[in-house]
Enzyme design. Structure first.
Site, short mmCIF file in Angstrom:
data_model
loop_
_atom_site.label_atom_id
_atom_site.label_comp_id
_atom_site.label_asym_id
_atom_site.label_seq_id
_atom_site.Cartn_x
_atom_site.Cartn_y
_atom_site.Cartn_z
N ASP A 49 0.82 -1.23 0.00
CA ASP A 49 0.00 0.00 0.00
C ASP A 49 0.85 1.27 0.00
O ASP A 49 2.01 1.26 0.37
CB ASP A 49 -0.97 0.02 1.19
CG ASP A 49 -0.27 -0.22 2.52
OD1 ASP A 49 0.80 -0.89 2.53
OD2 ASP A 49 -0.78 0.24 3.56
N GLU B 241 -0.52 -2.25 5.15
CA GLU B 241 0.40 -2.22 6.27
C GLU B 241 0.30 -0.89 7.05
O GLU B 241 0.36 -0.89 8.28
CB GLU B 241 1.84 -2.41 5.77
CG GLU B 241 2.89 -2.50 6.88
CD GLU B 241 3.35 -1.13 7.38
OE1 GLU B 241 3.69 -1.02 8.58
OE2 GLU B 241 3.36 -0.18 6.57
#
Lengths: 407, 407, 407, 407
Positions: C78, C136
């Site tokens: 991400d 994350e």
């Protein structure tokens, strides 16, 4: 009313000056006023009054003069643990004790008033009770007299009166309706931590931090919980915890002083203190409940409006309007009101100046009153005997006559 | 290295036990170790060593044995102001003084090591300097020796060694590289307010509130200004202000204790304390600058990795791997490092157990070490003479030999 | 082990550079990595691996190659809500999103490692599982994969590996045993007062004062309750109460961030926070219980010593000792450990440099690293593609081979 | 004085009720009272008065009637940003605006008074100036009129008068000498820290801690620095710093509200705030000076004793002694006094009840005034038109006639 007998009292004053000087030389601390009580009794011996001891060193003299109201007038008699530094010829002979709050003047003027009333019975009718109360400074004396049966031992008065010498301009008299002296309460709080070596805070509950947080939080009682403009004082006069840098102590002790003019405010403050201290102890993880011990508790002095009005009017008539002013409430405290409260009767308490007028006016003009005029409790406190003594006798008599004078 | 001479030392130990008991009975407070110094000198009299006084009650014995390195070994000699409560047969004869930190054991083991080295000169070569240092507990003694010319009065050592008896399992030795004892600094801060009657806070600058705010603010030095995980302690061990509930005092006194493992951290903390106190005084409108007085300052004990490795290896070889562990740093402090720092030489400092192994293991198993094992400075602190004494002598000699032994 | 196939990978790198640039241009925020997941799947299409989606946008590729250990390697996928300001030719095309933490590099190097292992099966034996994990940055992705049945959907690994690109010198690799990234917990606390007009504090329970007192008190968790030297962070990142000067609000909201390396410390801090907040609310007379809501909770990353040792040794052998250093723990947090923890297997996590060596060395020399080298999460963060990409591929393969290589 | 013309005013009241309802339906926020001003002008058109605009939306009508004193009477005209919830037939038609403080009643009663005086010129002599002042709620309007030349544009009045509708018993009028509404000052303080990641407090100067310490310290201004019993409010209505748990912000913003009855107290508080904030910033190591911006500043409303006595006597004569009471000062604020202060003339400000007597008495008896009687600024505030309107007209005229009536 007929007050002619108040005008030519030089002989009396000559004697009273001597009494005052001797009392001033022999101050006695609170609840130890043995010689003082004996001296008062000696002065009363030649008057036609009923004398009794109440509350150990308390002396009461009852002067009965026919039908009419009963008036109680009170003087306090104890001295302070102060080393006098006035340099006066008649300064204290006793180390560690001084009449630094003018109670010697209170005794003397009440003796004078009693003598004037006793020797001029034609001018009035009723009963006059002079109460020489010990232990005012420690809030013990009035309670001791009540505990010793004051209410049963003397006739129930209709009204109670008291005056106090202040370091204001001699010749002026301050009166006020309502709260005029604050209620005062002292409180010792002990909070508990867990001791540890200073290098191991994680093994401790740090009482210095706990006490500090309590002090910061207590500020909010006045700043946030009390109605703005409402008189309230919460002073932490002492905070003591620990004695070595590298030892975390296991407790802290705080000494608080509370001042209020209103019973509800006083109770709110007491509840808030306990709530805050308990909450902070919980926040700290304190291992033991905090302890609260009240001491040196002074009641509110809350002048009855009608009594105050009556007495003030009499002062104005006798001394002239320029001599009488409406005083601001003082933040200090007194235990006088315990006496009238024991009987459930109204009372008033007023202030009499004691500083030479010129000296006082100069200090006011130059804005140096605080520096130049020694206040009550100062080792330099020294009422000008003249005219303070004469006026103090007159105020006692005039106030009494406002109830006792024949029309 | 040849350490056979360390194996049969029963006669020596018999004598040393007596020395230890007598020292324990005659504790002397910091910088007053006069009899102790004389006793040490008496014990040294029969050895072929050069003895001198340095720093008043400090005693130094130099044992020269040919070419080779010079090793300085240090024992501290002062007792604590503690009333002994051990009930031991050889308990302190002196009221208000006790060897509660094992310095008597330090003296005795260093005397033993010196005798063993003096009587077994064939096994080693070089110079051994035994320093019996006074005044460790108050951080005065090492500095006194340095101030008295230590650096000029003895040969420059190559390395310095010291050990400390701890209330851990007898027979075990804890070593560590790097910071092993903290730097410790005590600081007295005086902040000024303006006194007033407790009912007149508006005439005061309240020092209780000022000090409390300082305490709360000082917490942020560790919580916000120090890198997380960095060792730092800022303890306010004592906060004292005022003595009566109704008097606002004119000052407050705080006693702080700082502990650090890092010079930069220490300096940052000191700067932060001063910044915070000055800022808070400004916020309070304090009428006088705050005062800062440092005292009882202990340096960092920061073991040289190479010296520690060498000594640890020698211990492991002699006592076995199970006897030697890597100790966590202690938060306590010592002034030993002032000696090597004065010479600019590396050093190491290690810990020797003194509690009977079975007793210690039981306490560990039941999780009651803190309750059951009296720690250093406790009035119940009592090293087991055996085997502590023997092992303490051996550790001193083994450590020295790691530098001095002939191949 | 045979690592010759790691030496000539120019063709692979040419392709990977393109993948990296395209990923960098198309960042997607946490849990919205739809195109990223599709791109990863497209890259995997030509390899002989089993591909599946787990946890929505999570992609797992299993490469089976005979008997032997199973190794899980993880890359997070991400981007961050940051507006890129690097000015790079291949800068983000998406407003409000940027790969500012190098996850695009993580994806690319794991794709490269997978391809190298898939095309050099002779050099190793066992199973290699590449996990492309979403989310994350918000601590959601690893949990989402576990919740979606990760443990049942893939073979149980023997060990898990992950790496992170840092703004340190390219060509260096930092490893460490034990806690290497902190546990991170966010906590929203709502405390309640009682609203009132600003001129009537006595009708209120002031939440601004309550919250402020809580903040001051929370400092003591680190300064007094945590063992000195123990890593612990309690940050109040946000305190918001009230919006107008003359309205006392009825609540305050605090957002806290906690960082710890030790489970017991973490639990102690959480308990202390709740104790302090409840105690302060009690002290304030708060009318409603405080509320505590944890969010964004990251687990501790606690590298297994054996795994770390094995991987570190392999790095040292391949890259040379000068390239590998023991890193200090970072105070930041990661959710990677949720994956191995779900299986109950050991893991290690290491750091790969990404800054041009000369530039980095100059910044170190001039003490300007903080100013000159844009750190992770900065809008200027920009890993040097070369040599970061090549080394990142090699570290992934070398670490895997430390378990999977044929003797 | 002749006040017969105040007795039969039914026709006038019929018209005024309509005006009131229409004004109530069309509230306009502070300094945007355009339609309101036009409506006032329309109502004045048929009277023989000189009308002018001053200060934008301020309207002044001058009624000259021969020799004699000049009286200024003021009504404020703006509404509040409140959504009306009264459910009244004539409720506000404007979303987000409501006459929730009764200014519509002020306008209507002043129009009524002006009409009665204009049509009964035989009963009085002098000049009557009706000031319809905008922007009271934001403390802008009176200043705007002064800035626009009020002093030069109208004759200098001898006295200024204003009244306010309160949620007290209709038919009662509260007057008082001296401070009757507080001075109100709002203050925005911005303090600066240094931002950092939440896990790295040592890189920050934490503005949340700084602001919290300031809030705790500000409490001492009222609790310690202000004379006990002196009215003073220091409210921190808003404290806002940071928005994310894991980011330490770089500044904090505090919005304070101050209330005082005494200029010296006000200045002391302002100085103390600045002293405390600067001291705390220094303690924190703040990197940038704090900023102080005052806004919404309301002057003290300090009724002239003579004016108040004259008006109170007139009220007592006209309405009867039971209708007039001495009000406690309100803690709220007003900008009316800027008008008389601009001329240097005395003024008084009084309060008119608006709640149906029975309803009010019931609430008092059951101790539920706070719950049952919607106060000014409440979305439920709704004066009873009758008799509030009639009495409000009469009070304006009676007060004016106390200066203007022919003997």
């Amino acid at each position: 009313m007929s007050v002619q007998f108040l005008e030519n009292i030089d002989d009396l004053l000559t004697r009273l000056r001597e009494v005052y000087r001797e009392l001033h030389q022999q101050p006695e601390l609170s609840m130890q006023e043995h010689k003082t009580a004996e001296r008062i009794e000696a002065e009363l011996a030649h008057l036609d009054v009923e004398v009794q001891r109440i509350g150990g060193t308390g002396v009461v003299a009852i002067l009965r003069n026919g039908t009419g109201p009963t008036v109680l007038a009170r003087a306090d008699t104890d001295a302070l643990p102060v080393d006098e530094q006035t340099g006066l010829e008649y300064a204290s002979h006793i180390e560690g004790a001084m009449h630094a709050c003018g109670h010697d003047m209170h005794i003397t003027t009440l003796l004078g008033a009693l003598e004037l009333l006793a020797t001029n019975t034609a001018a009035w009718s009723g009963t006059y009770i002079a109460v020489f109360q010990p232990g005012e400074e420690t809030a013990q004396g009035a309670q001791a007299m009540v505990d010793d049966g004051l209410v049963d031992k003397i006739p129930k008065p209709d009204v109670a009166l008291a005056q106090h010498v202040m370091s204001t301009q001699a010749g002026t008299i301050g009166t006020s309706a309502g709260p005029v002296l604050s209620a005062g309460d002292s409180l010792k709080i002990t909070v508990y931590g867990r001791g540890a070596h200073g290098s191991m805070p994680h093994n401790s509950v740090d009482p210095v931090v706990l006490a500090s947080s309590i002090v910061m939080r207590l500020q909010t009682i006045v700043s946030r919980e009390t109605r703005p403009g409402q008189f309230a004082v919460v002073t932490v006069g002492a905070l003591n915890a620990g004695s070595k840098s590298n030892i975390i102590a296991d407790r802290a002790e705080l000494l608080l002083n509370l001042r209020t003019y209103d019973t509800a405010v006083r109770e709110n403050i007491m509840a808030a203190i306990e709530r805050i201290v308990r909450g902070e102890c919980q926040a700290a993880g304190s291992p033991k409940d905090p302890e609260f011990a009240y001491y040196d508790q002074f009641p509110l002095t809350d002048n009855d409006p009608d009594v105050n009005a009556k007495v003030t009017e009499a002062f104005t008539e006798f001394f002239g309007a320029e001599a009488v002013y409406e005083t601001e409430p003082y933040t200090a405290s007194e235990d006088f009101s315990r006496l009238p409260n024991a009987f459930g009767i109204p009372y008033t308490f007023w202030f009499v100046g004691s500083v030479a007028p010129e000296k006082y006016r100069k200090a006011v003009e130059s804005g140096t009153v605080a520096q130049d005029i020694p206040a009550n409790h100062s080792p330099f406190f020294a009422p000008e005997i003249d005219p303070t003594l004469e006026i103090g006798v007159q105020t006692q008599v005039v106030a009494a006559l406002s109830y006792l004078a024949k029309e």
